[in-house]
Design an enzyme around this catalytic site. Sequence first.
Site, PDB file in Angstrom:
ATOM      1  CB  CYS A 126      -0.948   0.001   1.193  1.00 63.36           C
ATOM      2  SG  CYS A 126      -2.068  -1.399   1.180  1.00 63.36           S
ATOM      3  CG  HIS A 303      -2.820   3.565   2.834  1.00 64.53           C
ATOM      4  ND1 HIS A 303      -3.530   3.282   1.683  1.00 64.53           N
ATOM      5  CD2 HIS A 303      -2.753   2.388   3.518  1.00 64.53           C
ATOM      6  CE1 HIS A 303      -3.874   2.010   1.684  1.00 64.53           C
ATOM      7  NE2 HIS A 303      -3.422   1.443   2.792  1.00 64.53           N
ATOM      8  CG  ASN A 333      -6.553  -0.546   1.992  1.00 66.61           C
ATOM      9  OD1 ASN A 333      -5.928  -0.154   1.014  1.00 66.61           O
ATOM     10  ND2 ASN A 333      -5.970  -1.101   3.038  1.00 66.61           N
TER      11      ASN A 333
END
Length: 376
Positions: A126, A303, A333
């Site tokens: 990520c 993020h 996400n």
Amino acid sequence: MGAVIIGCGKALPNLEVANDDLQALVDTNDEWISSRTGISTRHIAVDESGLALAARAAAAALGMDGSNDPTDSTCGWTTSPIEPSSIDLVLFATVTPDIVVPSCAAVVKRMLGLDHAVAMDLNAACTGFIYGLSVAESMLAAANGAAGAAGRNPLKRALVIGCDRLSRVTDWGDRNTCVLFGDGAGAAVVEWNESAPGIMASYLRNDDDEKNALTCANYIEAPQPFSAEGIDQAARATDPSLRFTDEALGIHEAVEAGGMRQVIRMDGRSIFKFASNAMTHAVEEVLRRTGCSLDDIDCVIPHQANARIIKFAAKKLGLDMDTFQLSIANTGNTSSASVPMALADAYVSGRVQPGDKVILVAFGGGLTSGAILYEA
Ligand code: COA
């Protein structure tokens, strides 16, 4: 002088899946998901490839496609339309590449006619977009600096893409993970500028994931006609080497019991703890490296894994939540796509203005983390 962001864009798949829709798959509900994560809906790529999403996001970042409405599924912002042939480098961050040869970056290069670019993929989970942007900045700085520039590829503009279809590696029967993830793509163009600071600092880090808190085994599908003794047609049915991967990831028992191999497995609580500490630390590091203070920062683009992680980090840093770009409600996400999609939201909505100081920060499997501080 520095690498300046001159364009960004995002692309979301068409299908939107709301929290309550997931009740058809697992025992969950909107109240639990939204209060624990800040997620309301996520987008799933059903009839779209990751490459198609990436090409849409990249085209929006170049000013070739998309709207300037942040609520549209494809939208982007540029200082002015960017000539495709002016892109010298394409970096594609992903943990779910549609293909491995050619690289996803090379395919997007071909799709968009970026005739002069070199292209490669990158996996930092990520944190992939932050790693990609940092690599692009380093290459731009090296190619335009006095020392050694003559021996390198000429490099003025780089396109950095973050794209993932986590839906393809999600166990849709595991409520601990499946409610968290979605698909999407984001992209940014950076240009070397002799008279603007652009990216002022980057900080990259990798902590060992000793307890396998966040794992996903790779796709290995070609049957092998070999056993340890040599050619063995019967061995096609099995691949003994996968056992080593399974053991290394601590998933052998689950796989032997019939569980899926190629799905995300996660210890949510330890990732939560790692994430909030890693975010705070990375932000502090880029501030220290630039001599800036939190008061100088106009926007933090984190993020988008869990709104509670962001709130926790904000509290630890002593920063107002209003400073943070929150895009998670509509995306979940999306791994490598998360930061560049939130970046596009921040620019398209007019939240980031020229001269603003912005921090991008992320964390993920690896355990990777990192931050970038730049002047818009
Ligand atoms: N719906 C309803 N209940 C759920 C659920 C769901 N989707 N998922 C878990 N639960 C239940 C659990 O089974 C548990 O029940 P129990 O107390 O009866 O055992 C309860 O909710 C609490 O679970 P817990 O794991 O303590 O919740 P949490 O507050 O820690 O939140 C996460 C779980 C996953 C949302 C949170 O830990 C998290 O966000 N971690 C980081 C994940 C992440 O960001 N990963 C990607 C990094 S890039």
